[in-house]
Design an enzyme around this catalytic site. Structure first.
Site, PDB file in Angstrom:
ATOM      1  CG  PHE A   7      -2.042  -0.903   1.240  1.00 46.04           C
ATOM      2  CD1 PHE A   7      -3.287  -0.501   0.779  1.00 46.04           C
ATOM      3  CD2 PHE A   7      -1.885  -2.204   1.694  1.00 46.04           C
ATOM      4  CE1 PHE A   7      -4.366  -1.379   0.780  1.00 46.04           C
ATOM      5  CE2 PHE A   7      -2.950  -3.095   1.700  1.00 46.04           C
ATOM      6  CZ  PHE A   7      -4.198  -2.686   1.241  1.00 46.04           C
ATOM      7  CG  ASP A   8       1.020   5.746  -2.041  1.00 49.32           C
ATOM      8  OD1 ASP A   8       2.174   6.039  -1.664  1.00 49.32           O
ATOM      9  OD2 ASP A   8       0.177   6.590  -2.369  1.00 49.32           O
ATOM     10  CG  LEU A   9       1.447   6.934   4.391  1.00 49.52           C
ATOM     11  CD1 LEU A   9       0.451   6.144   5.239  1.00 49.52           C
ATOM     12  CD2 LEU A   9       2.729   7.196   5.172  1.00 49.52           C
TER      13      LEU A   9
END
Length: 219
Positions: A7-9
């Site tokens: 996951f990107d943040l």
């Protein structure tokens, strides 16, 4: 079937708009540079800081380091927590964890800040690893960060047990999609962040979902 979800943040797990835009405003004012419009500032969410200040803003190399320094001067003390979770993220992570998925954060944000943010929102119980850039701007591109995340998970594609086909990168900007492609893994773009459907399609996202619950049909 995907067992590892990266996951990107910013723009994927959290909405950091207030803190990031305020940090950019502080940096520009500190350097005596005209502050771009708010709409332009929002486009700076996602790319590494050297890309934003250098390529996107066109600052000379001699000013980029000072701009990053000023940005972090504000972000490290105030901007880091001018941030909020997207409402449906915690229940989605809970469900994915219950399904025995391995969850990893793969972000262009410095790892030091990313760990603090994940802990602040109580998301550390869901993630096996938090993988980010280095404060000295090494390991700064999404390609390098995803490669680093793969290494930490012990995935190199050398056998069926660590095949890259089991990994999915989820993010809201084209950098996430390109980084996934460069590492030979699949990608999923989300539309509730700061990238558009056109941007994600052009980058070649394998999947595009309007909300995070669309992920359950994919994984």
């Amino acid at each position: 079937m995907f067992d590892y979800l990266f996951f990107d943040l910013d723009g994927t797990l959290t909405n950091p708009a207030q803190g990031i835009t305020n940090s950019f405003i502080y940096a520009f004012k500190s350097l005596g540079i005209e502050v771009p419009t708010y709409e332009t500032l929002l486009t700076f969410i996602g790319p590494p800081l050297p890309v934003t200040f250098g390529k996107m803003m066109g600052l000379p190399e001699s000013q980029v380091d000072e701009a990053i320094k000023k940005y972090r001067e504000y972000f490290s003390t105030r901007g880091i927590f001018e941030n909020e979770l997207f409402d449906d993220i915690p229940p989605a992570l809970e469900k994915l964890k219950a399904a025995d998925k391995k969850l990893v954060v793969a972000t262009s944000k410095p790892e030091e800040y990313s760990v603090k943010i994940i802990n602040h929102f109580g998301l550390d119980k869901y993630f096996d690893y938090v993988c980010g850039s280095c404060m000295d701007e090494t390991r700064g591109s999404k390609t390098e960060i995803i490669s680093y995340a793969l290494d930490r998970c012990g995935i190199d594609g050398s056998s069926d047990n660590n095949n890259k086909s089991r990994v999915l990168m989820i993010g809201d900007r084209f950098h996430d999609i390109e980084g996934a492609k460069n590492n030979q893994i699949k990608s999923c773009g989300v539309l509730y962040g700061f990238g558009s459907q056109e941007e994600l399609k052009k980058a070649g996202a394998d999947y595009i979902i309007p909300k995070i619950d669309g992920l359950f049909k994919i994984v």
